[in-house]
Design an enzyme around this catalytic site. Structure first.
Site, PDB file in Angstrom:
ATOM      1  N   GLY A  33      25.219   9.827 -30.333  1.00  0.00           N
ATOM      2  CA  GLY A  33      24.804  10.616 -29.183  1.00  0.00           C
ATOM      3  C   GLY A  33      25.194   9.949 -27.874  1.00  0.00           C
ATOM      4  N   ALA A  34      25.259   8.630 -27.900  1.00  0.00           N
ATOM      5  CA  ALA A  34      25.613   7.905 -26.681  1.00  0.00           C
ATOM      6  C   ALA A  34      27.032   8.258 -26.238  1.00  0.00           C
ATOM      7  CB  ALA A  34      25.476   6.400 -26.899  1.00  0.00           C
ATOM      8  N   GLY A  53       0.825  -1.195   0.000  1.00  0.00           N
ATOM      9  CA  GLY A  53       0.000   0.000   0.000  1.00  0.00           C
ATOM     10  C   GLY A  53       0.860   1.246   0.000  1.00  0.00           C
ATOM     11  N   GLY A  54       0.373   2.269   0.682  1.00  0.00           N
ATOM     12  CA  GLY A  54       1.084   3.546   0.720  1.00  0.00           C
ATOM     13  C   GLY A  54       2.491   3.401   1.276  1.00  0.00           C
TER      14      GLY A  54
END
Lengths: 523, 650
Positions: free
Chosen positions: A421-422, A186-187
């Site tokens: 770009g890498a 849960g939370g």
């Protein structure tokens, strides 16, 4: 005067005795948590109790406990009854030492109301977190909790939020580590998610937003706890957890070891320990590790292990996005963060998962003054619809962003490919790399020779010849070296010696980014 | 003058250096080469495309202008075609004439020649075997046990022993397949198998002028699957008369085939010192260094002189036996599986014990080298020398203890055990030594109570040293440590105290003192335990207290925990290992030659399921129980890694 004194003393001592008795009684009760039966049940599940865990995690006799007398304040559903009150409630908090270094801890006690979070429980956790931030010491949370204390309703939810807020405030101030040693649902899962590292214990820990029953009723999906949120799921599929350990003892001993790598706060330098491994040790194996054929894979971990002190590498997320390798190690005794493309997996390309994994690690190192060493062998970003639809542009930008904004010492070694770009992304000179090296096998280029020639000489004859020319021109470290984009071309076997020397020099590096409220990383 | 070295096992560094005044060219497959003046790539790693690729090697010769070729000891060294082609090009082959290679390379012809030269031969059948049924018939005539092997191959390659008809058929099939893959020639030979023999060979040296010498014997009885493991020279078994008789027969055989160059005549010797001619190897043997040690002759140099046409420098009376030499073949093998199944990997750390005197290591590898599935799994030949056998063996113990090999499984545990075994030390050995001494397979060193204490104490000292280093900033560190150490399911409570580099460890009421100049980064742990010097190696040390130590050759797994951690460990759940009887996994890396089952087949326990070839050796994988085949995860031609799933049974 004398009589008054005696009389008073007598009164005092009677009162004192009864208080003393109550103190002893409460302490004793606190030490047994939910009682012997529940402790036995906890052991039967293969789990240690909250206190046993702290005893093992911390140096002997170093634990100083806070709030042992705190009790929950719920008065509904019979909770106000004496037998439903446990001194300390469902969490043990305080501070202690790991190998002599200060750490704040909280350890949830599953034997008391299943470790559920009450307002008092949250208040205790917040207290140690506040103090940790004030004195500048890490926080380690040992999670073993069934979730919110349902009887307390909104008070419990408020408690979670109080903790979340502190997790966020402490982020980048002191290291925060979560070790999941039981359920965390849960939370509650968002506290570990906000911390720097989440470790899990195999077979006995689970992390999920909603358990299998709710999943079944909402989506009609059949899934076991283990499949949904077990250690294997989170360390291989979701990337929520950073590592898993065999059992409680194994996990806690490893956590002690891990703690040695970390500075106490963002104002502390990376720790330095005694080093027996010669700083100038040659590593002959590195001269032959990169294969002749650029299409052939090798194991980046062989390089990483070779250069590090005593081949010791604490790998983070070893089984998730394996095309990038990240983790902590030491060079000449000083903690460093290692990032490396892994040619063995998916050719070492960057994709969504590896970019996110790398980015988070780089940002941790930068936040806590840990120098970053990057080993580059990257053919580029992974192409395809799956990646584009998955947002590789957005996620790839995270890694780029992390390397660019980092102001800690950054040293880069290009072992083979640094394409497209890498190349820019992987801690290049252009992103303020302090020292960038190339091995003789390095190829810094926009792309591989074949692809490049197909574009430049589209439709022309003599492709093979052009390819050979392209290889001659670009498939070597010179184009980058003549432009000063790499500082030197080094013999691989000397890599350790060079890195140790550079780290020494860069230890006093000072660099700041422009003032801003906070940066806006592409999330 | 340029010479070309043709490679041996993966390749050999020691020998090319001895071309001395010659410039040396090195042929090699696509791997990294550092020595030699010049190196030529002869093709990709599979041997059929490199060392066995004659065209590529001829090209290398032309390219470098080599005037002579030393073929090493394997691959083309005994290939008459190769020698012929060299002769046609006018290149000197450093080895015997084609005629001698041909005569001795053929098991049938060699026996006939040996008989004619009055050399003792083994009773048996001389003839080419056509098929399995003929093999059975021949075996029946000779009488079991019989030995089946490749006509073309030397050593133990393609050689199997059969005790009955069924084994003869199986042996025939395996041997012919193996012969084909290793030698490109599937002819076989069947002989009487001499039970409990020793394998002793005589080194001969003959020139082109009709002179020949015998350079004493090499004892090569310690074998596994008919491949040598430990060799020594001289043999403890031979008396001077037997030695002379064997030497003289060897020389007479060399003369009979007009042999020139170095060669080896192999004999089987029975318990009554009767010896029988086995075969002659017309090349330099892997184990030649031990002969060099005791005679002082450089065999490679002698081979080059002879090839050049010089006369022998020595007379028989010049050949001494000086001291004793022992050779251990260090293999990348797991000795716990049938005394050695191949393993592969990358040598992440590699350190030869060359700082010890009287130790020679012939290897072709270095730190970072890959041990691949394409070659013999030999890492090196480790040779030690001493004035006496005892001295040479003691030196071998030290050399093995100081040899650092990480990244691949190696057979040092087995080697280290053999050389200290009472039967070996007393010289009571035969080719059946390993199966007799370890009838249930090799299990590693069995610790005595004292050794166990030494091991525990060392682990405890290491643990304490590592803990103390983590706590350097704590100030006063002198304190008593209470530890719990696990070893082979035994649990020991230890008390440790330290002053400087000295650790006092109390185990079950006994005190053990551990000291020495070592640190947590060094691969070797040279320590003094209760006054005795020992070299251990730390193979692994984890945060969770696991420590692996190599001690007396064997690696032992220990777990060192504080008393607190040990007591809490009792609550930890037992993890159940997977049931392996219904799963067949590859015990080693290699390639799948054949798969004999398909899903749905019923197999009996022990029935062959598939055949894996690794490092030129075929291994039959059999079913562990009678069951139905559930799924097959491999097919012929696949490359598999160690532990890969091959077949699942129901």
């Amino acid at each position: 005067y004398r009589g008054w004194c005696l009389q008073n003393a007598r009164c005092y001592s009677v009162n004192h005795l009864s208080v003393q008795e109550r103190i002893e009684k409460k302490r004793k009760a606190a030490l047994t948590g939910g009682g012997q039966l529940r402790i036995a049940a906890q052991h039967k599940r293969g789990k240690l109790t909250a206190r046993e865990r702290l005893e093992l995690l911390l140096d002997p006799d170093s634990f100083v406990e806070y709030d042992m007398f705190v009790e929950h304040r719920c008065s509904d559903f019979g909770m106000e009854a004496d037998h439903n009150k446990y001194p300390g409630d469902s969490v043990v908090t305080g501070q202690g030492r790991i190998n002599g270094r200060l750490v704040y801890v909280f350890s949830q006690d599953f034997t008391v109301f299943g470790g559920s979070l009450s307002g008092a429980h949250a208040q205790k956790v917040c207290k140690v977190m506040d103090q940790a931030m004030m004195v500048g010491a890490p926080v380690i949370g040992l999670n073993d909790s069934g979730g919110a204390r349902i009887q307390e309703g909104v008070e419990s939810l408020a408690g979670y939020a109080d903790i979340f807020l502190r997790n966020v405030m402490a982020s980048g101030v002191v290291p925060q580590i979560s070790l999941i040693m039981g359920p965390c649902a849960g939370g509650a899962v968002y506290s570990p998610a906000l911390t720097d590292f989440t470790f899990m214990v195999k077979d006995t820990s689970y992390l999920f937003i909603t358990g299998p029953d709710v999943v079944k009723s909402v989506t009609n999906e059949d899934v076991t706890q283990e499949e949904l949120g077990g250690a294997k799921t989170h360390t291989t599929v979701s990337g929520v957890a950073h590592r898993a350990f065999e059992n409680d003892v194994d996990a806690l001993l490893n956590l002690r070891d891990f703690f040695n790598f970390l500075p106490l706060s963002n104002k502390d330098p990376a720790p330095v320990t005694e080093c027996h491994d010669p700083r100038d040790r040659p590593v002959p194996g590195l001269d032959t590790i990169v294969p002749f054929e650029s299409t052939k894979a090798y194991d980046m971990l062989d390089i990483v292990h070779g250069v590090l002190d005593e081949r010791e590498f604490f790998e983070i997320m070893p089984n998730y996005a394996k095309n990038i390798v990240v983790g902590f190690a030491r060079m000449n005794g000083r903690t460093v963060g290692i990032v490396g493309n892994q040619p063995k997996v998916a050719s070492g390309c960057l994709d969504v998962n590896s970019s996110v994994k790398g980015a988070r690690f780089v940002r941790f190192c930068d936040a806590f003054n840990i120098p970053i060493i990057t080993f580059v062998d990257v053919p580029g970003f992974l192409p395809g619809t799956a990646q584009e639809y998955g947002g590789i542009i957005r996620h790839g930008a995270k890694l780029l962003y992390a390397f660019a904004e980092a102001t800690v010492p950054k040293i880069t070694v290009i072992t083979r490919k640094a394409y497209g770009g890498a190349y820019d992304v992987m801690s290049s000179k252009h992103l303020r790399g302090d020292v960038n090296y190339a091995w003789p096998s390095a190829e810094v280029a926009v792309m591989g020779a074949k692809g490049a020639v197909q574009i430049i000489f589209r439709g022309k004859e003599n492709q093979a010849e052009a390819e050979a020319e392209y290889v001659e021109k670009f498939a070597n470290p010179f184009p980058a070296a003549v432009r000063g984009f790499v500082d030197d071309i080094i013999q691989p076997s000397t890599t350790r010696k060079r890195l140790c020397r550079d780290l020494e020099v860069l230890a006093s590096k000072k660099q700041t980014n422009p003032w801003k409220k906070h940066a806006n990383i592409p999330l | 003058c340029a010479g070309l070295w043709g490679g041996s096992f993966a390749f050999d560094l020691q020998l090319p250096k001895r071309f001395q005044q010659f410039s040396c060219v090195f042929s090699f497959p696509q791997v990294h080469v550092k020595v030699a003046d010049e190196a030529v790539c002869v093709g990709p790693a599979p041997t059929s495309k490199s060392y066995l690729n004659m065209d590529a090697i001829m090209n290398a010769i032309k390219q470098t202008g080599a005037q002579a070729v030393h073929p090493g000891y394997g691959f083309l060294s005994e290939n008459k075609e190769f020698a012929k082609r060299l002769a046609a090009e006018g290149v000197t082959f450093i080895g015997p004439d084609t005629h001698a290679i041909q005569a001795m390379g053929d098991k049938i012809e060699s026996k006939l020649i040996a008989k004619a030269a009055k050399v003792n031969t083994i009773p048996g059948f001389d003839g080419v075997v056509k098929d399995a049924e003929e093999a059975v018939k021949i075996a029946g005539e000779i009488g079991y046990p019989v030995m089946i092997k490749a006509s073309a191959g030397g050593g133990g390659k393609g050689m199997r022993i059969a005790w009955n008809d069924e084994e003869t058929r199986e042996g025939f099939r395996f041997s012919s397949q193996e012969a084909l893959s290793s030698f490109g020639d599937d002819r076989l030979l069947i002989e009487k198998f001499i039970d409990n023999p020793r394998h002793i060979e005589i080194q001969v040296l003959a020139d082109k002028h009709g002179d020949a010498l015998w350079l004493n014997e090499r004892e090569c009885s310690i074998q596994r699957r008919n491949q040598k493991v430990v060799e020594e020279a001289p043999s403890t078994f031979l008396d001077p008369d037997t030695r002379r008789a064997m030497g003289e027969q060897a020389v007479s055989l060399a003369n009979a085939v007009k042999y020139s160059s170095a060669g080896t005549v192999e004999f089987l010797v029975d318990s009554k010192k009767n010896f029988y001619f086995l075969e002659m190897n017309t090349r330099l043997q892997v184990e030649h260094p031990i002969t060099e040690c005791i005679t002082g002759l450089d065999l490679v140099q002698q081979m080059i002189r002879i090839a050049k046409g010089y006369k022998l420098q020595h007379k028989q009376s010049d050949i001494p036996i000086n001291g004793w030499a022992v050779e251990s073949r260090v293999y990348a093998e797991d000795p716990y599986k049938s005394f050695g199944l191949p393993s592969i990997g990358r040598l992440s750390q590699y350190q030869e014990p060359l700082d010890l005197p009287n130790v020679r290591v012939d290897s072709g590898i270095q730190e970072g080298s890959d041990i691949s599935i394409y070659y013999d799994p030999m890492i090196s030949k480790l040779v030690t020398y001493g004035k006496t056998r005892e001295e040479a063996l003691k030196k071998m113990e030290d050399a093995l203890d100081n040899y650092v090999i990480r990244g691949v499984t190696h057979n040092i545990p087995l080697l280290r055990e053999i050389i200290v075994h009472p039967r070996f030390v007393s010289g009571d050995i035969s080719t059946k030594f390993l199966p007799e001494v370890y009838p249930d397979g090799f299990k590693g060193h069995m610790l005595t109570a004292g050794e166990r204490r030494e091991l525990l104490a060392t682990a405890a000292a290491l643990y304490v040293a590592a803990q103390l280093r983590s706590q350097k900033f704590l100030g006063d560190l002198s304190r008593q440590w209470e530890l719990c150490v696990e070893l082979d399911k035994g649990v020991h409570m230890l008390g440790v105290s330290r002053s400087g580099n000295n650790y006092t460890v109390e185990i079950d009421g006994e005190k053990v003192e551990v000291s020495g100049e070592w640190n947590l980064a060094s691969a070797l742990l040279p320590i003094t335990i209760n006054g005795k010097h020992r070299t251990l190696q730390c193979l692994l040390r984890t945060a969770a207290g696991e420590i692996s130590l190599q001690y007396l050759g064997t690696s032992f797994k220990l777990r060192v925990l504080s008393n607190l951690a040990a007591s809490l460990s009792k609550h930890m759940p037992e993890k159940v290992p997977e049931d392996t009887s219904s799963i067949l996994r590859s015990p080693m890396p290699g390639s799948v030659v054949a798969v004999s089952v398909k899903p749905g087949d019923n197999v009996a326990e022990g029935q062959e399921i598939c055949v894996i070839e690794a490092m030129k050796m075929q291994n039959s994988m059999t079913a562990a129980k009678t069951a139905k085949v559930k799924s097959v995860h491999c097919k012929a031609g696949d490359t598999v890694g160690e532990g890969d799933l091959l077949v699942e049974l129901e």
